[in-house]
Design a protein around this motif. Structure first.
Motif, PDB file in Angstrom:
ATOM      1  N   LEU A  80      70.993 -59.971   5.878  1.00 41.85           N
ATOM      2  CA  LEU A  80      71.606 -61.649   5.396  1.00 41.85           C
ATOM      3  C   LEU A  80      71.391 -62.511   4.486  1.00 41.85           C
ATOM      4  O   LEU A  80      71.137 -63.251   3.853  1.00 41.85           O
ATOM      5  CB  LEU A  80      72.650 -61.837   7.048  1.00 41.85           C
ATOM      6  CG  LEU A  80      73.943 -61.718   7.271  1.00 41.85           C
ATOM      7  CD1 LEU A  80      73.566 -62.566   9.077  1.00 41.85           C
ATOM      8  CD2 LEU A  80      74.901 -61.567   6.279  1.00 41.85           C
ATOM      9  N   GLU A  81      69.696 -62.174   5.082  1.00 40.32           N
ATOM     10  CA  GLU A  81      68.599 -62.630   4.326  1.00 40.32           C
ATOM     11  C   GLU A  81      68.007 -62.249   3.018  1.00 40.32           C
ATOM     12  O   GLU A  81      67.894 -63.869   2.257  1.00 40.32           O
ATOM     13  CB  GLU A  81      67.511 -62.962   4.910  1.00 40.32           C
ATOM     14  CG  GLU A  81      66.347 -63.769   4.112  1.00 40.32           C
ATOM     15  CD  GLU A  81      64.657 -64.043   5.353  1.00 40.32           C
ATOM     16  OE1 GLU A  81      64.119 -65.087   5.165  1.00 40.32           O
ATOM     17  OE2 GLU A  81      64.663 -63.689   6.743  1.00 40.32           O
ATOM     18  N   GLY A 105      69.717 -59.675   1.200  1.00 43.81           N
ATOM     19  CA  GLY A 105      70.604 -58.948   0.176  1.00 43.81           C
ATOM     20  C   GLY A 105      69.924 -57.111   0.861  1.00 43.81           C
ATOM     21  O   GLY A 105      68.993 -56.962   0.886  1.00 43.81           O
ATOM     22  N   GLU A 145      83.742 -63.893   7.835  1.00 41.55           N
ATOM     23  CA  GLU A 145      82.873 -62.319   7.600  1.00 41.55           C
ATOM     24  C   GLU A 145      81.984 -62.305   6.553  1.00 41.55           C
ATOM     25  O   GLU A 145      80.936 -61.094   5.693  1.00 41.55           O
ATOM     26  CB  GLU A 145      82.820 -61.283   8.412  1.00 41.55           C
ATOM     27  CG  GLU A 145      83.868 -61.200   9.851  1.00 41.55           C
ATOM     28  CD  GLU A 145      82.308 -60.496  10.552  1.00 41.55           C
ATOM     29  OE1 GLU A 145      81.471 -61.105  10.474  1.00 41.55           O
ATOM     30  OE2 GLU A 145      82.976 -61.254  11.738  1.00 41.55           O
ATOM     31  N   ARG A 146      82.432 -63.063   5.681  1.00 38.56           N
ATOM     32  CA  ARG A 146      81.808 -63.305   4.246  1.00 38.56           C
ATOM     33  C   ARG A 146      80.854 -63.092   3.251  1.00 38.56           C
ATOM     34  O   ARG A 146      80.431 -62.404   2.789  1.00 38.56           O
ATOM     35  CB  ARG A 146      82.021 -64.626   3.478  1.00 38.56           C
ATOM     36  CG  ARG A 146      81.379 -64.768   1.945  1.00 38.56           C
ATOM     37  CD  ARG A 146      82.053 -66.194   1.767  1.00 38.56           C
ATOM     38  NE  ARG A 146      83.779 -66.356   1.114  1.00 38.56           N
ATOM     39  CZ  ARG A 146      84.100 -67.842   2.017  1.00 38.56           C
ATOM     40  NH1 ARG A 146      84.226 -68.839   2.443  1.00 38.56           N
ATOM     41  NH2 ARG A 146      85.789 -67.117   1.332  1.00 38.56           N
ATOM     42  N   GLU A 147      79.554 -63.442   4.197  1.00 41.50           N
ATOM     43  CA  GLU A 147      78.177 -63.116   4.402  1.00 41.50           C
ATOM     44  C   GLU A 147      77.742 -61.568   4.568  1.00 41.50           C
ATOM     45  O   GLU A 147      77.465 -61.228   3.402  1.00 41.50           O
ATOM     46  CB  GLU A 147      77.091 -64.139   4.970  1.00 41.50           C
ATOM     47  CG  GLU A 147      77.467 -65.625   5.276  1.00 41.50           C
ATOM     48  CD  GLU A 147      77.668 -66.290   3.844  1.00 41.50           C
ATOM     49  OE1 GLU A 147      76.038 -65.439   2.715  1.00 41.50           O
ATOM     50  OE2 GLU A 147      78.330 -66.313   2.874  1.00 41.50           O
ATOM     51  N   ILE A 148      78.249 -61.490   5.592  1.00 37.43           N
ATOM     52  CA  ILE A 148      77.642 -59.980   5.219  1.00 37.43           C
ATOM     53  C   ILE A 148      78.865 -58.842   4.629  1.00 37.43           C
ATOM     54  O   ILE A 148      77.888 -58.063   4.316  1.00 37.43           O
ATOM     55  CB  ILE A 148      78.099 -58.866   7.004  1.00 37.43           C
ATOM     56  CG1 ILE A 148      76.925 -58.236   6.893  1.00 37.43           C
ATOM     57  CG2 ILE A 148      79.378 -59.171   8.234  1.00 37.43           C
ATOM     58  CD1 ILE A 148      76.017 -57.394   6.518  1.00 37.43           C
ATOM     59  N   LYS A 190      79.515 -59.757   1.673  1.00 40.09           N
ATOM     60  CA  LYS A 190      78.907 -59.768   0.167  1.00 40.09           C
ATOM     61  C   LYS A 190      77.726 -58.638   0.022  1.00 40.09           C
ATOM     62  O   LYS A 190      77.811 -58.184  -1.075  1.00 40.09           O
ATOM     63  CB  LYS A 190      78.346 -60.956   0.258  1.00 40.09           C
ATOM     64  CG  LYS A 190      79.326 -62.160  -0.474  1.00 40.09           C
ATOM     65  CD  LYS A 190      78.008 -63.446  -0.220  1.00 40.09           C
ATOM     66  CE  LYS A 190      79.581 -64.921  -0.818  1.00 40.09           C
ATOM     67  NZ  LYS A 190      78.597 -66.326  -0.757  1.00 40.09           N
ATOM     68  N   VAL A 191      76.732 -58.503   1.567  1.00 41.93           N
ATOM     69  CA  VAL A 191      76.032 -57.771   1.375  1.00 41.93           C
ATOM     70  C   VAL A 191      76.747 -56.397   1.088  1.00 41.93           C
ATOM     71  O   VAL A 191      76.147 -55.447   0.881  1.00 41.93           O
ATOM     72  CB  VAL A 191      74.903 -57.554   2.812  1.00 41.93           C
ATOM     73  CG1 VAL A 191      74.195 -56.547   2.949  1.00 41.93           C
ATOM     74  CG2 VAL A 191      74.315 -59.047   2.987  1.00 41.93           C
ATOM     75  N   VAL A 218      85.850 -63.136  -0.782  1.00 40.72           N
ATOM     76  CA  VAL A 218      84.708 -63.361  -0.319  1.00 40.72           C
ATOM     77  C   VAL A 218      83.630 -63.375  -1.170  1.00 40.72           C
ATOM     78  O   VAL A 218      82.514 -64.302  -1.332  1.00 40.72           O
ATOM     79  CB  VAL A 218      84.298 -61.482  -0.094  1.00 40.72           C
ATOM     80  CG1 VAL A 218      82.926 -61.542  -0.046  1.00 40.72           C
ATOM     81  CG2 VAL A 218      84.504 -61.145   1.157  1.00 40.72           C
ATOM     82  N   GLU A 219      83.755 -63.008  -2.457  1.00 41.74           N
ATOM     83  CA  GLU A 219      83.224 -63.187  -3.235  1.00 41.74           C
ATOM     84  C   GLU A 219      82.658 -64.322  -4.907  1.00 41.74           C
ATOM     85  O   GLU A 219      82.136 -65.341  -5.039  1.00 41.74           O
ATOM     86  CB  GLU A 219      83.491 -62.082  -4.659  1.00 41.74           C
ATOM     87  CG  GLU A 219      83.017 -60.403  -4.074  1.00 41.74           C
ATOM     88  CD  GLU A 219      82.949 -59.538  -5.447  1.00 41.74           C
ATOM     89  OE1 GLU A 219      83.652 -59.357  -5.742  1.00 41.74           O
ATOM     90  OE2 GLU A 219      81.958 -58.887  -5.386  1.00 41.74           O
ATOM     91  N   ASP A 278      84.685 -67.202  -2.839  1.00 43.94           N
ATOM     92  CA  ASP A 278      84.483 -68.057  -1.683  1.00 43.94           C
ATOM     93  C   ASP A 278      85.727 -68.882  -1.257  1.00 43.94           C
ATOM     94  O   ASP A 278      85.249 -70.475  -1.087  1.00 43.94           O
ATOM     95  CB  ASP A 278      83.165 -68.910  -2.019  1.00 43.94           C
ATOM     96  CG  ASP A 278      81.733 -68.357  -1.498  1.00 43.94           C
ATOM     97  OD1 ASP A 278      81.745 -67.483  -1.263  1.00 43.94           O
ATOM     98  OD2 ASP A 278      80.326 -69.208  -2.564  1.00 43.94           O
TER      99      ASP A 278
END
Length: 204
Positions: free
Chosen positions: A31-32, A34, A110-113, A115-116, A180-181, A183
């Motif tokens: 998360l920090e 990528g 769960e957007r942030e994870i 994105k990864v 997700v991408e 936002d």
């Protein structure tokens, strides 16, 4: 320790705790930084685990990330597994709309994870292969629901259930990635139009 682990020996419990520490550390590092910039060394350091010990559980960051990805996608799959036995087209519409809304809300949560996950799919053959496997699992489950509707006289019997299920999954996945991408936080228009399009084409 959870009740279901009460039968395990202290060594087994310690092994589970170590593995979980690596997963928790991995999630934080991914998360920090990528996927591309994250390293297994960073994860091991954050988990405060020895290298030899860490490699017993995960050979590389791809392997560890796949487990994290499966965990988050299981939450999406729980939506696909919701009971689906409508008695009418209107009931089917309500159920489908509810599923779409839950699925896309998860994309926001769960957007942030995610994105990864999107990044990792494009960089890792192993992650991409696992994603394709997860996708097929969804499509097979949706196919069951389509066939149920056909067999109960609610949906057009001449349509190929597997093809319809694949198209429906792809439509939802496309909007999931867009949410997700970009936002996106307002999904009701997407939910309404997706549901109308799907039920309008499939149901009698």
């Amino acid at each position: 320790m959870k009740q279901k682990d009460s039968h395990l020996s202290n060594r087994q419990k310690q092994a589970l705790q170590t593995r979980q520490r690596l997963l928790d550390a991995g999630l934080a590092v991914f998360l920090e930084n990528g996927f591309q910039k994250a390293t297994i060394s960073q994860i091991i350091k954050k988990a405060k685990t020895g290298y030899g010990t860490a490699y017993v559980y995960f050979q590389n960051k791809d392997e560890l990330f796949i487990e994290l990805m499966e965990d988050v996608m299981n939450r999406f799959y729980e939506v696909a597994e919701l009971s689906f036995e409508p008695k009418s087209k209107s009931e089917a519409y309500e159920m489908i709309e509810h599923q779409v809304r839950l699925f896309l809300k998860l994309a926001i949560q769960e957007r942030e994870i995610m994105k990864v996950v999107k990044e990792a799919i494009g960089l890792s053959v192993a992650v991409n292969d696992k994603w394709l496997e997860i996708r097929e699992k969804f499509i097979k489950r949706i196919t069951v629901d389509v066939r149920y509707s056909q067999q109960n006289g609610l949906a057009k019997p001449t349509l190929n259930a597997a093809v319809i299920a694949r198209a429906w999954y792809y439509a939802n996945e496309m909007f999931m990635w867009e949410i997700v991408e970009k936002d996106i936080t307002s999904i009701e228009d997407i939910v309404s139009n997706l549901t109308k399009m799907y039920t309008g084409g499939l149901y009698l």
